[in-house]
Enzyme design. Structure first.
Site, PDB file in Angstrom:
ATOM      1  N   CYS A 327       0.794  -1.238   0.000  1.00 43.43           N
ATOM      2  CA  CYS A 327       0.000   0.000   0.000  1.00 43.43           C
ATOM      3  C   CYS A 327       0.828   1.291   0.000  1.00 43.43           C
ATOM      4  CB  CYS A 327      -0.993   0.021   1.150  1.00 43.43           C
ATOM      5  SG  CYS A 327      -1.209  -1.513   2.027  1.00 43.43           S
ATOM      6  N   ARG A 356       7.451 -10.616   5.866  1.00 42.15           N
ATOM      7  CA  ARG A 356       6.969 -10.310   7.214  1.00 42.15           C
ATOM      8  C   ARG A 356       7.641 -11.263   8.178  1.00 42.15           C
ATOM      9  NH1 ARG A 356       0.461  -9.624   6.137  1.00 42.15           N
ATOM     10  NH2 ARG A 356       0.685  -8.093   4.477  1.00 42.15           N
ATOM     11  N   GLN A 374       0.961 -11.483  -2.839  1.00 39.61           N
ATOM     12  CA  GLN A 374      -0.500 -11.426  -2.852  1.00 39.61           C
ATOM     13  C   GLN A 374      -0.961 -11.000  -4.233  1.00 39.61           C
ATOM     14  OE1 GLN A 374      -0.964  -8.393   0.164  1.00 39.61           O
ATOM     15  NE2 GLN A 374      -1.755  -9.891   1.593  1.00 39.61           N
ATOM     16  N   ASP A 376      -2.551  -8.549  -4.917  1.00 36.72           N
ATOM     17  CA  ASP A 376      -2.915  -7.332  -4.205  1.00 36.72           C
ATOM     18  C   ASP A 376      -3.237  -6.213  -5.193  1.00 36.72           C
ATOM     19  OD1 ASP A 376      -3.165  -5.724  -2.006  1.00 36.72           O
ATOM     20  OD2 ASP A 376      -1.028  -5.263  -1.853  1.00 36.72           O
ATOM     21  N   HIS A 378      -4.730  -1.829  -5.190  1.00 32.20           N
ATOM     22  CA  HIS A 378      -5.286  -0.654  -4.517  1.00 32.20           C
ATOM     23  C   HIS A 378      -6.013   0.189  -5.545  1.00 32.20           C
ATOM     24  CE1 HIS A 378      -2.116  -1.996  -1.770  1.00 32.20           C
ATOM     25  NE2 HIS A 378      -3.042  -1.731  -0.880  1.00 32.20           N
ATOM     26  N   LYS A 458     -14.928  -2.998   6.175  1.00 36.89           N
ATOM     27  CA  LYS A 458     -14.404  -3.975   5.225  1.00 36.89           C
ATOM     28  C   LYS A 458     -15.386  -5.103   4.975  1.00 36.89           C
ATOM     29  CE  LYS A 458     -12.086  -6.668   8.781  1.00 36.89           C
ATOM     30  NZ  LYS A 458     -11.049  -7.622   9.077  1.00 36.89           N
ATOM     31  N   HIS A 504      -8.243  -1.237  -0.487  1.00 43.42           N
ATOM     32  CA  HIS A 504      -7.279  -2.345  -0.519  1.00 43.42           C
ATOM     33  C   HIS A 504      -8.097  -3.589  -0.837  1.00 43.42           C
ATOM     34  CE1 HIS A 504      -4.496  -0.111   2.352  1.00 43.42           C
ATOM     35  NE2 HIS A 504      -5.643   0.437   2.630  1.00 43.42           N
TER      36      HIS A 504
END
Ligand SMILES: [Zn+2]
Ligand SMILES: [Zn+2]
Length: 631
Positions: A327, A356, A374, A376, A378, A458, A504
């Site tokens: 992000c 992580r 991911q 992922d 945005h 969310k 997200h």
């Protein structure tokens, strides 16, 4: 200790008595009672006007009482068998319980069997379980005299002046309760494993021994659960990953998988499938730095809130952080130019590796790793575009779930928490937009009140797999905070600078974790389009070696991934090996097939299909091997 017979019980008005008056059958079955809405022991004294309801063994609360009582039962058995062992804590967990013990010698699998036997014996003694309330100081003296120093430490941390101690036979434990009325109410249990655990979960503290167990209302329920556990073992993705030669781990890089060619194939095929959706849904892929000055992570809030899960390094006397999330990087792509409302929404997708730090104790196959990617993305949009954008993401999620045959899905909408940023009007608008988007996709959903992030509400999609286990997959989060932190703006139609909203979203989530879930759900039987090897030609004898190679090359010409097993081995052996590797198709060729230019196909289960021509099987497989269509 003196067993207190309270005046109320003597007067004949315990919760059990009250239940017997209303429903004798339920009273006999009950393991505890609801008294004026509070979960209590059946022996609890009640006033004549109290509202008393039975807690039945197969209810959620009944199972908790049974599981916690079984933890006590186990601790009693352990202390009877191994005098000098200290007890610490024994909570209820999903499907069971554990208890942490202090004992210098490790518990062996044979010990577990002995403990189980002793537990059954205590069940047959049918000891009455009693509750005793006493001043905390008295309880501390009691446990100190018993040599239970951990219980004394727990008591020191309890703010109340009075505490309760439960007793069955001579055995006592500090506990809030409630418990079953007697040990004879227990019995459908099994001890499952033993593991090390630090006192209070802190690795600076002593290492304790944790024994896990499972307990149920009936033997039949226990049996069903144990069968599911066995099936889960057979489907364990760590085992399947090895059998299918997909990846391996090495202590040189803890929690970081080494993907082998076949594993990397599946991984990339998953990404390719999602990438195809990006074209259809108007996403642009971006690539952003892996390592950035901690300044970035300070500004994003990760340094403050997520530092313990990040990797850092110092180069040129500058401190850098390895990215745990995409992000913050994406805000720089957005912020690299002055944005007009005409450009929005901007949808940035990113498959970057993320790192992580996870404690070594929680690492688990591909489901808990230190490095992963991911699917992922945005989305930066105007507040007015939120609903339309969420609607599109939900539609996209549906396409993905259907592509993998995930049908049993529950949807949750998490709403504003107590601690939050932004005005109530902003939250009203955001939650309404999510609701409307769910409605537009005709999705039923449940609400998790107050479970949203502080920066926005969310939507989560939970998928129940073939073993009825729930996994979180897709997540969609609205974020009003990050655009604020990075001072992102767009120029509105009125020529004013306004804040965009950031969404997200991830559909599969972590590719690693998704692969693990998919392997366990399918027991390794991946669909043809995801199978690294789609078919293997098995020769009957050495005579068909040349023909086998021809079949393979004809299928490869159709874009199929084919191998040949021309080894001088018995057919049965070759078939078993292909089955273990979960190969979708085996194409057996003998002399007759070679002469007629045919193959004898078999599927994973070993089932034989009618003999067909090479052209026929090639076109049939090529058809089946197409990735799921994107509507
Ligand atoms: Zn207890
Ligand atoms: Zn994000």
């Amino acid at each position: 200790m003196r067993v207190e017979a309270t005046a109320a019980v003597a007067a004949g008005s315990s919760a059990r008595d009250a239940l017997i008056r209303s429903d004798r059958k339920a009273a006999e079955k009950a393991v505890a009672a609801w008294v004026d809405g509070k979960l209590r022991d059946l022996s609890t004294p009640v006033s004549p006007d109290a509202m008393v309801e039975p807690v039945l063994p197969d209810s959620k609360d009944g199972l908790e009482v049974i599981r916690h009582s079984t933890a006590h039962l186990m601790a009693q058995a352990v202390q009877e068998l191994f005098p000098g062992t200290q007890v610490t804590i024994g909570p209820v967990i999903q499907d069971g319980f554990y208890y942490d013990f202090v004992r210098p010698e490790p518990f062996t699998p044979e010990d577990l069997a002995r403990i189980e036997k002793k537990m059954k014996e205590i069940v047959s003694r049918n000891l009455i379980v009693t509750r005793h309330e006493m001043p905390k100081t008295e309880a501390m003296k009691l446990f100190a005299a018993m040599g239970e120093s951990y219980k004394v430490e727990i008591l020191e941390g309890i703010p109340d002046d009075r505490v309760s101690v439960y007793q069955q036979g001579d055995w006592k434990d500090l506990c809030r309760g409630p418990h079953v009325p007697a040990t004879g109410k227990l019995g459908a249990f099994k001890l499952t494993s033993v593991a090390g655990a630090y006192w209070r979960g802190d690795e600076k503290n002593a290492m304790l021994q944790r024994i896990y167990g499972t307990a149920w209302a009936t033997e039949a329920d226990l049996k069903r659960h144990l069968e599911l556990l066995e099936e889960a073992k057979r489907r364990d993705h760590r085992k399947i990953g090895k059998e299918l030669d997909l990846w391996s781990f090495h202590p040189i890089a803890p929690g970081s998988p080494f993907f082998h060619p076949k594993g990397a194939f599946v991984y990339n095929a998953l990404i390719a499938f999602i990438r195809a959706l990006y074209e259809r849904y108007g996403y642009g892929e971006v690539i952003t730095p892996q390592v950035a000055d901690v300044e970035l992570w300070k500004r994003s809030g990760h340094y403050e809130n997520f530092r313990d899960h990040m990797f850092f390094c110092e180069i040129d006397e500058r401190e850098f952080g390895v990215k745990p999330m995409n992000c913050p990087g994406h805000t720089f792509v957005y912020g690299s130019a002055k944005r007009s409302y005409r450009e929005l929404p901007l949808r940035y997708a990113d498959f970057s590796k993320l790192h992580r730090y996870e404690k070594s104790g929680v690492l688990h196959g591909l489901t808990r790793v230190r490095t992963f990617s991911q699917d992922d993305a945005h989305i930066f949009c105007t507040p007015a575009q939120v609903q339309e954008e969420i609607t599109r993401v939900i539609e996209m999620a549906g396409v993905v779930h259907r592509a993998f045959g995930f049908e049993d899905i529950r949807v949750f909408l998490s709403t504003r928490p107590a601690q939050r940023m932004g005005s109530d009007a902003m939250w009203d608008h955001a939650e309404e937009a999510l609701r409307a988007a769910l409605a537009a996709n005709q999705l039923a959903f449940e609400i998790n009140p107050g479970d949203g992030a502080f920066y926005g509400p969310k939507i989560d999609f939970l998928f129940r797999d073939a073993l009825r286990r729930e996994w979180q997959l897709t997540t969609i989060q609205l974020d009003y905070a990050l655009p604020e932190r990075f001072d992102l703006t767009f120029v509105s139609a009125e020529g004013k600078e306004e804040r965009p909203v950031m969404i997200h979203r991830a559909l599969l989530g972590s590719i690693e974790r998704f692969l693990a879930i998919l392997l366990e759900h399918t027991a390794g039987a991946l669909p043809l389009w995801l199978s690294p090897v789609q078919a293997r030609v098995l020769t009957l004898t050495e005579r068909q070696e040349a023909y086998g190679a021809e079949v393979a090359s004809e299928l490869r010409a159709k874009g199929l991934r084919v191998e040949v097993d021309a080894r001088n081995e018995k057919l049965g052996y070759k078939v078993r090996q292909a089955q273990l590797e979960k190969l979708p198709y085996m194409l057996v060729v003998g002399d007759r097939e070679a002469t007629e230019r045919k193959v004898a196909p078999r599927v994973r289960s070993g089932e034989q299909l009618p003999v067909v021509s090479v052209e026929e099987i090639a076109s049939r497989l090529a058809d089946e091997a197409k990735p799921p269509a994107i509507p």
